[in-house]
Structures are given as structure tokens and as C-alpha cells.
Design a protein around this motif. Structure first.
Motif, mmCIF file in Angstrom:
data_model
loop_
_atom_site.group_PDB
_atom_site.id
_atom_site.type_symbol
_atom_site.label_atom_id
_atom_site.label_comp_id
_atom_site.label_asym_id
_atom_site.label_seq_id
_atom_site.Cartn_x
_atom_site.Cartn_y
_atom_site.Cartn_z
ATOM 1 N N PHE A 122 0.843 -1.085 0.036
ATOM 2 C CA PHE A 122 0.015 -0.027 -0.329
ATOM 3 C C PHE A 122 0.809 1.163 0.060
ATOM 4 N N ARG A 123 1.968 1.326 0.686
ATOM 5 C CA ARG A 123 2.734 2.359 0.932
ATOM 6 C C ARG A 123 3.724 2.651 -0.263
ATOM 7 N N HIS A 124 3.999 1.541 -1.075
ATOM 8 C CA HIS A 124 4.841 1.652 -2.067
ATOM 9 C C HIS A 124 3.919 2.316 -3.363
ATOM 10 N N LEU A 125 2.730 1.926 -3.352
ATOM 11 C CA LEU A 125 1.842 2.655 -4.496
ATOM 12 C C LEU A 125 1.220 3.899 -4.103
ATOM 13 N N TYR A 126 1.034 4.103 -2.862
ATOM 14 C CA TYR A 126 0.338 5.539 -2.298
ATOM 15 C C TYR A 126 1.116 6.261 -1.575
ATOM 16 N N GLY A 127 2.176 6.112 -1.019
ATOM 17 C CA GLY A 127 3.083 6.853 -0.217
ATOM 18 C C GLY A 127 2.470 7.374 0.868
ATOM 19 N N GLU A 128 2.285 8.700 1.101
ATOM 20 C CA GLU A 128 1.630 9.264 2.450
ATOM 21 C C GLU A 128 0.241 9.234 2.373
ATOM 22 N N LYS A 129 -0.736 8.609 1.423
ATOM 23 C CA LYS A 129 -2.059 8.384 1.507
ATOM 24 C C LYS A 129 -2.655 7.667 2.813
ATOM 25 N N LYS A 130 -3.611 8.009 3.502
ATOM 26 C CA LYS A 130 -4.086 7.552 4.697
ATOM 27 C C LYS A 130 -5.017 6.439 4.171
ATOM 28 N N GLY A 131 -5.016 5.292 5.116
ATOM 29 C CA GLY A 131 -6.006 4.316 4.898
ATOM 30 C C GLY A 131 -5.593 3.178 6.266
ATOM 31 N N TYR A 132 -6.625 2.791 6.539
ATOM 32 C CA TYR A 132 -6.755 1.982 7.649
ATOM 33 C C TYR A 132 -7.684 0.640 7.571
ATOM 34 N N THR A 133 -7.159 -0.151 8.579
ATOM 35 C CA THR A 133 -7.944 -1.452 8.441
ATOM 36 C C THR A 133 -8.531 -1.979 9.472
#
Length: 363
Positions: free
Chosen positions: A293-304
Motif C-alpha cells: 500500500f505504501r509503495h503505491l500510495y506514499g503518504e495516503k491515509k488508509g486504515y484496516t
């Protein structure tokens, strides 16, 4: 190319999006890919209890009204594993964690197997098989009638038949937390794909699985598991495998992965986080893996993880990850999570996913 790597002909997969729907980027996922979903379901019983047996007999599940924290009302469907697979375009693998099945409970295991079978809804989708790793630890996994921990790997049968060399557990875990799927290395590279429900660090005692003697806290066990997982991953890479680790890691990696704040108390949680990041991402002698997730979206926020008992979104963490060997970064096509109450269903975790393309032109 085998059928299992092709998406359904009527479906288009899009890159992006963490809200349970296709993203705004109109790029199609290529025709040859491995798709992995992972979901901590926090107990399998809502998926097999009698009150919702219609989900497993082909009868459409009833809609129910669910009040959301913002006052809106949303239509939800009951938790059907087969409908989940269908809704997400028949992924190659669906990893479930914290299934909470007693190792002696074959009836529930058979119910899960039936729930993912193509005979369930009599649809046109592929068949699936379910494989379980449940606790055998006599001293650390005895509570709640042994309905604790446990993982289940739901595997497309065509992938199972064409690609899977073996499915195994690890000798350093007796709590039903790790299941490993290894591929033959034929039309795909040799892959070691892990279904993980990592230890949650707490001050509760941890006993030797052999003797029952207290040997530390669950915090200590978590750090020991990090070391075991790293050592085995490094060994597998040395043997020519490329690694994919998917599941509930029970650690949020950085400040951006916790809302409104990252957990820093007690202090041991900080040490656990530093150890995890060092071993699997930062240390030159570690795995040097890719957080998809971080590799594709950098600092974008997302939670699980969205704890029950609080308004949805008021407190959340990204503790579920899909991590891969750096050699797979150019194969990585999509990654994300489905952050809606409807997708979360009866769990306190949301499903996440990653896809990898192994077609022509991918170096």
C-alpha cells in the motif's frame, strides 16, 4: 496461460480506491495476475451460524438497515464468503485470520468449506478450497473452548491444482497463526505466500508450549516471532523463493497509520514497532520488503482496524498489511483496503488486497 490468472471476461479491475469501489484511475489490471485478499474476520461464527444459513444454500441474503454514525442509513448484506469472493471478482487467494475455530470442531470447518464452494450459490464462478491452521498449543491457546486465534486460507481450486506445491505450517508456532503456501515455480516464479495472524504484544504471560513454564510476556513472544519470521523469510529467499506476507501484523508502522494518534503507551508498543520496521523494512540485513500500500500510495491515509463500540472512523489503525520481497515491486499492480462498514461486516477489521502481474513485459 492457466485460467486462474485471468479476471472474469465481463469485469474490469481498476487501480486505486480504498472505499470498497473501483478507484478513479482508469488503468485496467493486466490479464495475468495473482490477486490476494486478506481479512481478520474476528470469528468465523457469523459466517456459519444458523441464523444466516441462507447464505450457504443459494438463497439470497436479506438486506438489513444499519444506522451509520453520520445519521445516514445504509443497505447492508449479510456476511457470505461466497458472495464476498464474487463481489471481488474471484481472487486467487482469500486469507482469513482470527477464525476462532476449535481444532476439534470439524463441523465448523466443513461449513466453511461448503461456504466457499461453487455449489453454494450455484453461480458461474470458480471453485475454492479451504485449508486451516488452528491452535495446538496446550498452554497458550486453551481459553474459550479453544476457539482462539487460527487462520484459514481460501484458495481457488484451479490455482491450487496448477501452481501449489505444498501448504505447510511452521515449527515455531503452535497457536494457529501462520500458514504457508508455496508454489511450484512453473508459469509463476517460486512464491512463498504467508497467511499471518501475528501475536499481539501485551503484558499477559507467555508459557513454553512444551513445558507450560512462564517464559515471559506476550510482548516477548511478539519479538521472538518477528525473529523467527525474518529468519525463515531470509532462508526462503536464499532458496529462490519470493516472499509475500499477508495478514494482521498487529502493529501500525508509523504515525500516518494511526488515527487520531499512533499508540505509544505502554512503551513496549513503540519497541515492537521499531523492531518490526527494522527487521522487515529498514535493516540492510533484514528482509528489505515492500509495504504494498505504501509503495503505491506514499503518504495516503488508509486504515484496516476500526474498533467496535466507537463511531466508525473515530479511531482506526492500519495494522493489516500485505508485504512482499523487493524483487516483486515491479510485479505489483494494485493494493488497498475496502474501508466501509458494509465490507467490514461482523468484524472489526476491513479486508485488504494486492495484485501482482506476471504477464509478458513485466521485468
Amino acid at each position: 496461460m492457466a485460467d486462474w490468472v485471468s479476471p472474469p471476461p465481463t469485469k474490469r479491475r481498476r487501480v486505486g480506491g480504498t472505499d470498497g469501489n473501483a478507484g478513479s484511475n482508469d488503468k485496467e489490471v493486466p490479464q495475468s495476475f495473482l490477486s490476494i485478499y486478506s481479512w481478520n474476520v474476528n470469528g468465523i461464527q457469523p459466517f456459519v451460524q444458523k441464523a444466516i444459513t441462507s447464505f450457504f444454500t443459494g438463497v439470497a441474503s436479506k438486506k438489513r438497515e444499519t444506522s451509520q454514525s453520520d445519521g445516514e442509513t445504509q443497505k447492508q448484506y449479510g456476511p457470505s464468503l461466497r458472495m464476498f469472493l464474487q463481489r471481488h471478482h474471484w481472487p486467487t487467494l482469500l486469507f482469513l485470520q482470527e477464525v476462532k475455530i476449535s481444532p476439534d470442531d470439524r463441523a465448523t470447518q466443513r461449513s466453511v468449506e461448503a461456504a466457499v464452494s461453487s455449489k453454494t450459490l450455484k453461480d458461474d464462478g470458480p471453485d475454492y478450497v479451504a485449508r486451516f491452521c488452528l491452535p495446538t498449543d496446550k498452554f497458550n491457546a486453551r481459553g474459550f473452548g479453544r476457539k482462539v486465534y487460527g487462520v484459514c486460507s481460501i484458495i481457488r481450486k484451479d490455482f491450487m491444482d496448477d501452481q501449489v506445491e505444498r501448504i505447510r505450517t511452521v515449527d515455531w508456532d503452535c497457536e494457529g497463526r501462520f500458514q504457508v503456501i508455496e508454489t511450484k515455480g512453473s508459469s509463476l516464479p517460486k512464491l512463498s505466500i504467508w497467511n499471518i495472524y501475528a501475536v499481539n504484544g501485551t503484558t499477559n504471560i507467555y508459557k513454553s508450549p512444551e513445558t507450560g513454564q512462564v517464559v515471559g510476556m506476550r510482548h516477548d513472544r511478539k519479538l521472538a516471532v518477528h525473529a523467527h519470521l525474518l529468519a525463515e523469510s531470509k532462508r526462503l529467499e536464499a532458496e529462490g523463493y519470493q516472499i509475500i506476507l499477508a495478514g494482521d501484523m498487529n502493529v501500525a508502522r508509523s504515525k500516518i497509520d494511526g488515527f487520531p494518534n499512533l499508540r505509544t503507551s505502554p512503551e513496549q508498543h513503540v519497541r515492537n514497532r521499531v523492531d518490526f520496521n527494522k527487521k522487515f523494512f529498514a535493516d540492510p540485513d533484514g528482509l528489505r520488503a515492500i509495504d504494498t500500500f505504501r509503495h503505491l500510495y506514499g503518504e495516503k491515509k488508509g486504515y484496516t482496524y476500526y474498533p467496535r463500540g466507537r463511531p466508525f472512523g473515530s479511531s482506526c489503525d492500519r495494522v493489516d498489511l500485505i508485504v512482499c520481497s523487493s524483487s516483486l515491486q515491479n510485479k505489483l499492480t494494485t493494493a488497498g483496503m475496502h474501508e466501509t462498514p458494509a465490507e467490514r461486516g461482523p468484524s472489526d477489521h476491513c479486508p485488504l488486497y494486492a495484485t501482482f502481474e506476471f504477464g509478458a513485459g513485466k521485468s
